[in-house]
Design a protein around this motif. Structure first.
Motif, PDB file in Angstrom:
ATOM      1  N   ILE A   1       0.835  -1.296   0.029  1.00 32.72           N
ATOM      2  CA  ILE A   1      -0.073   0.230   0.034  1.00 32.72           C
ATOM      3  C   ILE A   1       0.942   1.149   0.103  1.00 32.72           C
ATOM      4  N   THR A   2       1.846   1.038   0.690  1.00 29.11           N
ATOM      5  CA  THR A   2       2.820   2.251   0.974  1.00 29.11           C
ATOM      6  C   THR A   2       3.616   2.546  -0.482  1.00 29.11           C
ATOM      7  N   ALA A   3       3.966   1.645  -0.979  1.00 31.35           N
ATOM      8  CA  ALA A   3       4.525   1.650  -2.517  1.00 31.35           C
ATOM      9  C   ALA A   3       3.611   2.278  -3.456  1.00 31.35           C
ATOM     10  N   ILE A   4       2.537   1.693  -3.245  1.00 34.87           N
ATOM     11  CA  ILE A   4       1.484   2.198  -4.439  1.00 34.87           C
ATOM     12  C   ILE A   4       1.033   3.844  -4.245  1.00 34.87           C
ATOM     13  N   THR A   5       0.988   4.067  -2.903  1.00 29.75           N
ATOM     14  CA  THR A   5       0.807   5.440  -2.668  1.00 29.75           C
ATOM     15  C   THR A   5       1.852   6.492  -2.925  1.00 29.75           C
ATOM     16  N   LEU A   6       3.109   5.858  -2.717  1.00 27.69           N
ATOM     17  CA  LEU A   6       4.389   6.745  -3.192  1.00 27.69           C
ATOM     18  C   LEU A   6       4.330   6.773  -4.781  1.00 27.69           C
ATOM     19  N   LEU A   7       3.898   5.668  -5.459  1.00 25.96           N
ATOM     20  CA  LEU A   7       4.050   5.885  -7.027  1.00 25.96           C
ATOM     21  C   LEU A   7       2.967   6.817  -7.173  1.00 25.96           C
ATOM     22  N   ALA A   8       1.674   6.858  -6.522  1.00 22.03           N
ATOM     23  CA  ALA A   8       0.605   7.654  -7.272  1.00 22.03           C
ATOM     24  C   ALA A   8       0.984   9.061  -6.944  1.00 22.03           C
TER      25      ALA A   8
ATOM     26  N   VAL B   1      12.679   6.298 -10.670  1.00 23.06           N
ATOM     27  CA  VAL B   1      12.401   7.276  -9.403  1.00 23.06           C
ATOM     28  C   VAL B   1      13.062   6.857  -8.253  1.00 23.06           C
ATOM     29  N   PRO B   2      13.988   7.726  -7.833  1.00 22.73           N
ATOM     30  CA  PRO B   2      14.622   7.198  -6.465  1.00 22.73           C
ATOM     31  C   PRO B   2      13.833   7.473  -5.159  1.00 22.73           C
ATOM     32  N   HIS B   3      14.163   6.611  -4.275  1.00 22.99           N
ATOM     33  CA  HIS B   3      13.617   6.681  -2.822  1.00 22.99           C
ATOM     34  C   HIS B   3      14.573   6.174  -1.978  1.00 22.99           C
ATOM     35  N   SER B   4      14.369   6.537  -0.682  1.00 28.35           N
ATOM     36  CA  SER B   4      15.596   6.183   0.287  1.00 28.35           C
ATOM     37  C   SER B   4      14.988   5.443   1.398  1.00 28.35           C
ATOM     38  N   ALA B   5      14.089   4.613   0.900  1.00 28.40           N
ATOM     39  CA  ALA B   5      13.509   3.431   2.081  1.00 28.40           C
ATOM     40  C   ALA B   5      14.434   2.829   2.496  1.00 28.40           C
ATOM     41  N   ALA B   6      14.583   2.898   3.893  1.00 25.16           N
ATOM     42  CA  ALA B   6      15.542   1.992   4.856  1.00 25.16           C
ATOM     43  C   ALA B   6      14.919   0.727   4.764  1.00 25.16           C
ATOM     44  N   PRO B   7      15.955  -0.312   5.375  1.00 27.78           N
ATOM     45  CA  PRO B   7      15.540  -1.763   5.340  1.00 27.78           C
ATOM     46  C   PRO B   7      14.163  -1.970   6.116  1.00 27.78           C
ATOM     47  N   ASP B   8      13.961  -1.280   7.105  1.00 26.31           N
ATOM     48  CA  ASP B   8      12.700  -1.845   7.960  1.00 26.31           C
ATOM     49  C   ASP B   8      11.728  -0.679   7.571  1.00 26.31           C
ATOM     50  N   ALA B   9      11.810   0.099   6.551  1.00 25.72           N
ATOM     51  CA  ALA B   9      10.818   0.747   6.220  1.00 25.72           C
ATOM     52  C   ALA B   9       9.886   0.389   4.925  1.00 25.72           C
ATOM     53  N   PRO B  10       8.567   0.700   5.220  1.00 29.54           N
ATOM     54  CA  PRO B  10       7.657   0.111   3.865  1.00 29.54           C
ATOM     55  C   PRO B  10       8.123   0.765   2.579  1.00 29.54           C
TER      56      PRO B  10
ATOM     57  N   TRP C   1      11.319  -2.107  -3.200  1.00 31.03           N
ATOM     58  CA  TRP C   1      10.712  -1.740  -4.213  1.00 31.03           C
ATOM     59  C   TRP C   1      11.453  -0.925  -5.170  1.00 31.03           C
ATOM     60  N   ARG C   2      11.164  -0.963  -6.410  1.00 29.06           N
ATOM     61  CA  ARG C   2      11.507  -0.095  -7.640  1.00 29.06           C
ATOM     62  C   ARG C   2      10.470   0.706  -8.323  1.00 29.06           C
ATOM     63  N   TYR C   3      10.635   1.924  -8.702  1.00 27.49           N
ATOM     64  CA  TYR C   3       9.787   2.650  -9.330  1.00 27.49           C
ATOM     65  C   TYR C   3      10.368   3.317 -10.485  1.00 27.49           C
ATOM     66  N   PHE C   4       9.473   3.415 -11.776  1.00 31.09           N
ATOM     67  CA  PHE C   4       9.910   3.817 -12.773  1.00 31.09           C
ATOM     68  C   PHE C   4       8.761   4.792 -13.301  1.00 31.09           C
ATOM     69  N   SER C   5       8.907   6.024 -13.979  1.00 26.85           N
ATOM     70  CA  SER C   5       7.813   6.911 -14.210  1.00 26.85           C
ATOM     71  C   SER C   5       8.187   7.714 -15.577  1.00 26.85           C
ATOM     72  N   ASP C   6       7.326   7.885 -16.226  1.00 25.83           N
ATOM     73  CA  ASP C   6       7.512   8.877 -17.553  1.00 25.83           C
ATOM     74  C   ASP C   6       6.251   9.802 -17.622  1.00 25.83           C
ATOM     75  N   PRO C   7       6.321  10.815 -16.850  1.00 24.58           N
ATOM     76  CA  PRO C   7       5.097  11.808 -16.476  1.00 24.58           C
ATOM     77  C   PRO C   7       4.781  12.415 -17.676  1.00 24.58           C
ATOM     78  N   ALA C   8       5.576  12.476 -18.777  1.00 26.39           N
ATOM     79  CA  ALA C   8       5.061  13.118 -20.070  1.00 26.39           C
ATOM     80  C   ALA C   8       4.295  12.210 -20.768  1.00 26.39           C
TER      81      ALA C   8
END
Length: 101
Positions: free
Chosen positions: A10-17, A52-61, A65-72
């Motif tokens: 859920i956290t990953a999906i929220t971040l991507l959204a 899409v870079p993120h800095s989630a620690a090993p104990d964090a939601p 996960w790896r994120y890729f985006s093409d906003p255009a």
């Protein structure tokens, strides 16, 4: 354990959204479709997708996960730590593939 995995998903999906929503809301669909096809090169790769870079620690939601985006073009891909692929065209994520075993 299952509850933690759900929270992570859920956290990953929220971040991507959050990453793709603002530019996606302003995009024109026809232009986005044309841009998406223009991004494919002769080698078959879509060079419009950027990590899409993120800095989630090993104990964090979100960790692993790896994120890729093409906003255009209002597109995004999320890859879970287990190898599941999720794709979005600006209307939420859709599971598209899993790691082959």
């Amino acid at each position: 354990m299952l509850r933690t995995q759900r929270l992570t998903a859920i956290t990953a999906i929220t971040l991507l959204a959050a990453v793709i929503s603002a530019p996606g809301l302003a995009g024109d669909r026809e232009t986005a479709r044309q841009n998406a096809s223009d991004k494919r090169t002769a080698d078959g790769f879509d060079h419009g997708m950027k990590a899409v870079p993120h800095s989630a620690a090993p104990d964090a939601p979100g960790y692993g996960w790896r994120y890729f985006s093409d906003p255009a073009t209002r597109r995004a891909v999320v890859i879970s730590p287990q190898g599941d692929y999720y794709y979005s065209r600006g209307k939420g994520l859709r599971w598209v593939a899993a790691e082959q075993t």
